[in-house]
Design a protein around this motif. Structure first.
Motif, PDB file in Angstrom:
ATOM      1  N   LEU A   1      -3.895 -17.211  16.303  1.00 52.71           N
ATOM      2  CA  LEU A   1      -4.724 -17.916  17.281  1.00 52.71           C
ATOM      3  C   LEU A   1      -5.304 -19.184  16.682  1.00 52.71           C
ATOM      4  O   LEU A   1      -5.392 -20.211  17.354  1.00 52.71           O
ATOM      5  N   ASP A   2      -5.687 -19.118  15.429  1.00 55.11           N
ATOM      6  CA  ASP A   2      -6.234 -20.296  14.760  1.00 55.11           C
ATOM      7  C   ASP A   2      -5.193 -21.412  14.685  1.00 55.11           C
ATOM      8  O   ASP A   2      -5.493 -22.568  14.977  1.00 55.11           O
ATOM      9  N   GLU A   3      -3.975 -21.074  14.338  1.00 51.71           N
ATOM     10  CA  GLU A   3      -2.899 -22.067  14.275  1.00 51.71           C
ATOM     11  C   GLU A   3      -2.571 -22.619  15.658  1.00 51.71           C
ATOM     12  O   GLU A   3      -2.322 -23.808  15.824  1.00 51.71           O
ATOM     13  N   LEU A   4      -2.563 -21.753  16.667  1.00 54.17           N
ATOM     14  CA  LEU A   4      -2.281 -22.187  18.029  1.00 54.17           C
ATOM     15  C   LEU A   4      -3.332 -23.176  18.513  1.00 54.17           C
ATOM     16  O   LEU A   4      -3.007 -24.217  19.086  1.00 54.17           O
TER      17      LEU A   4
ATOM     18  N   GLU B   1      -4.984 -28.551  19.920  1.00 51.07           N
ATOM     19  CA  GLU B   1      -5.988 -29.614  19.831  1.00 51.07           C
ATOM     20  C   GLU B   1      -5.350 -30.927  19.389  1.00 51.07           C
ATOM     21  O   GLU B   1      -5.732 -32.004  19.846  1.00 51.07           O
ATOM     22  N   LYS B   2      -4.342 -30.827  18.546  1.00 52.48           N
ATOM     23  CA  LYS B   2      -3.627 -32.015  18.075  1.00 52.48           C
ATOM     24  C   LYS B   2      -2.980 -32.758  19.242  1.00 52.48           C
ATOM     25  O   LYS B   2      -2.960 -33.976  19.275  1.00 52.48           O
ATOM     26  N   TYR B   3      -2.460 -31.993  20.229  1.00 55.38           N
ATOM     27  CA  TYR B   3      -1.795 -32.596  21.374  1.00 55.38           C
ATOM     28  C   TYR B   3      -2.727 -32.774  22.573  1.00 55.38           C
ATOM     29  O   TYR B   3      -2.312 -33.248  23.618  1.00 55.38           O
TER      30      TYR B   3
ATOM     31  N   SER C   1      -3.994 -23.655  26.218  1.00 55.64           N
ATOM     32  CA  SER C   1      -3.722 -22.565  25.282  1.00 55.64           C
ATOM     33  C   SER C   1      -4.765 -21.468  25.400  1.00 55.64           C
ATOM     34  O   SER C   1      -4.434 -20.286  25.303  1.00 55.64           O
ATOM     35  N   ILE C   2      -6.016 -21.829  25.655  1.00 57.36           N
ATOM     36  CA  ILE C   2      -7.051 -20.810  25.843  1.00 57.36           C
ATOM     37  C   ILE C   2      -6.779 -20.017  27.116  1.00 57.36           C
ATOM     38  O   ILE C   2      -6.894 -18.786  27.135  1.00 57.36           O
TER      39      ILE C   2
END
Length: 42
Positions: free
Chosen positions: A6-9, A14-16, A22-23
């Motif tokens: 979840l942290d990586e997702l 957030e980068k995009y 995603s949430i």
């Protein structure tokens, strides 16, 4: 392990700039999984 995924997702989304999607997907996936388990148990 789930926390790392979840942290990586969230970092990638957030980068995009689409972290809200995603949430929503995480919440929908948890709800869908819960319904599958409820129906298979009965």
């Amino acid at each position: 392990m789930v926390h790392i995924s979840l942290d990586e997702l969230l970092l990638a989304s957030e980068k995009y700039g689409e972290y809200h999607l995603s949430i929503y997907g995480i919440i929908a996936g948890i709800g869908f999984h819960d319904r599958i388990l409820a129906y298979s148990a009965s």
